[in-house]
Design an enzyme around this catalytic site. Sequence first.
Site, PDB file in Angstrom:
ATOM      1  N   GLY A  16       0.734  -1.391   0.081  1.00 21.26           N
ATOM      2  CA  GLY A  16       0.069   0.003  -0.152  1.00 21.26           C
ATOM      3  C   GLY A  16       0.828   1.239   0.034  1.00 21.26           C
ATOM      4  O   GLY A  16       2.027   1.227  -0.205  1.00 21.26           O
ATOM      5  N   ASN A  17       0.227   2.344   0.095  1.00 20.17           N
ATOM      6  CA  ASN A  17       1.004   3.578   0.432  1.00 20.17           C
ATOM      7  C   ASN A  17       0.347   4.597   1.361  1.00 20.17           C
ATOM      8  O   ASN A  17      -0.741   4.079   1.777  1.00 20.17           O
ATOM      9  CB  ASN A  17       0.849   4.360  -1.085  1.00 20.17           C
ATOM     10  CG  ASN A  17      -0.122   4.504  -1.575  1.00 20.17           C
ATOM     11  OD1 ASN A  17      -1.193   5.611  -0.935  1.00 20.17           O
ATOM     12  ND2 ASN A  17      -0.823   3.951  -2.666  1.00 20.17           N
ATOM     13  N   ARG A  18       0.797   5.694   1.599  1.00 20.98           N
ATOM     14  CA  ARG A  18       0.600   6.569   2.673  1.00 20.98           C
ATOM     15  C   ARG A  18      -0.579   7.719   2.512  1.00 20.98           C
ATOM     16  O   ARG A  18      -1.073   8.489   3.478  1.00 20.98           O
ATOM     17  CB  ARG A  18       1.744   7.430   3.016  1.00 20.98           C
ATOM     18  CG  ARG A  18       2.849   6.628   3.567  1.00 20.98           C
ATOM     19  CD  ARG A  18       4.060   7.559   4.081  1.00 20.98           C
ATOM     20  NE  ARG A  18       5.147   6.901   4.486  1.00 20.98           N
ATOM     21  CZ  ARG A  18       5.335   6.288   5.691  1.00 20.98           C
ATOM     22  NH1 ARG A  18       4.611   6.243   6.556  1.00 20.98           N
ATOM     23  NH2 ARG A  18       6.444   5.648   5.833  1.00 20.98           N
TER      24      ARG A  18
END
Length: 251
Positions: free
Chosen positions: A33-35
Site C-alpha cells: 500500500g501507500n501513505r
Amino acid sequence: QKILGQHGDLAGRRVIVTAGGTHEPIDPVRYVGNRSSGKMGYNLAIDARDRGAHVILISGPVALPAPYGVELHQVETAMQMRDVVHSFITNADVLVMSAAVADYRPQVAATQKIKKQTQHEAMGHQDGGALTLHLVQNPDILGELATTLDGDGDASRGSGGISNTPAKKRLIRVGFAAETEHLLEHAREKLRKKHLDLLVANDVTRLDSGFGTNTNKVLIFHADGAMEDLPVLPKTGVATAIWDRIVPLLG
Ligand code: CTP
Ligand code: CA
C-alpha cells in the site's frame, strides 16, 4: 456560503472523484500500500456535492467517514478501482484522479497466510530466510484514457478519437502528482503524457503538504502550459481552487 444542491456551478453535472490509496494483496492478511489518507479526494467530493454535482466517489481503504449525499463506491485494489471508474465514465463530465493508485501489485496473492521460515530453517539457506515478492505493473487508469478517449499518438484532447459518448461533450480529466524531487519536470511530463486538462502537483517532502496533512501546497498545471503556484491552504481550500478551475472548462 455555498448552498447544497440545485443552484451551484456544478448543478446537473456528474463527476467522478477517486480517493485514497489502493491495497494490493500479498496474502489474506497483508498488502502492498501507500501513505495516502484520502483527505484531498474526500474534500474534492464534498466541495463538488456542495456545488450541486452528482458525485461518484471511488475510494480505496481510508479512515474517513462516508460523506453525506455522495455516491460512495469502496474498492481495495487498482484493478477494482479501474473497473468502477470504467462503469461510470460514459455519463461523466469530469474525472478527478486524486487516488494514489499502486503502480505495482504482487503477481499472485497467496490464498493462505504466508508463514515465515523458522530461524532453524532459515539458517540452512544462503538468503537467511529472505522472502521475494514478484510485482507486476497495474494499468494506468488515467493514462490509458488518453488512448481510449483521444485516440493514440499526438491527437490533441477532444479532437478525433472516440468520445465517451457520441455527440456528448468530452470528459474533463484531472490528475494529481505527488513528487519528492524534480516537481516541475515530472508534473509537466504527466500532464502531457496523460493528455490532462489539469494536473495538481505537490511536493510530499514538505511538512505542510501531502500525505496525512490537513493542508496542502500545490501547483496547478493547465493544458495550455500555464502554471499557478498556490499558497499553503487547508485541503478544503485546495478542493475549492481545483473546482474553480474545472468549472470554466465545462462546455
Ligand atoms: N494514476 C492512475 N493509475 C495508475 C497510477 C496513477 O490513474 N496506475 C493516476 C493518479 O491517480 C494521478 C496520476 O495518474 O492522478 C499521476 O500519478 P503518479 O503516481 O504521480 O504518476 P505515475 O504516472 O504513476 O508515475 P510515477 O509514480 O512513476 O511518478
Ligand atoms: Ca505512481
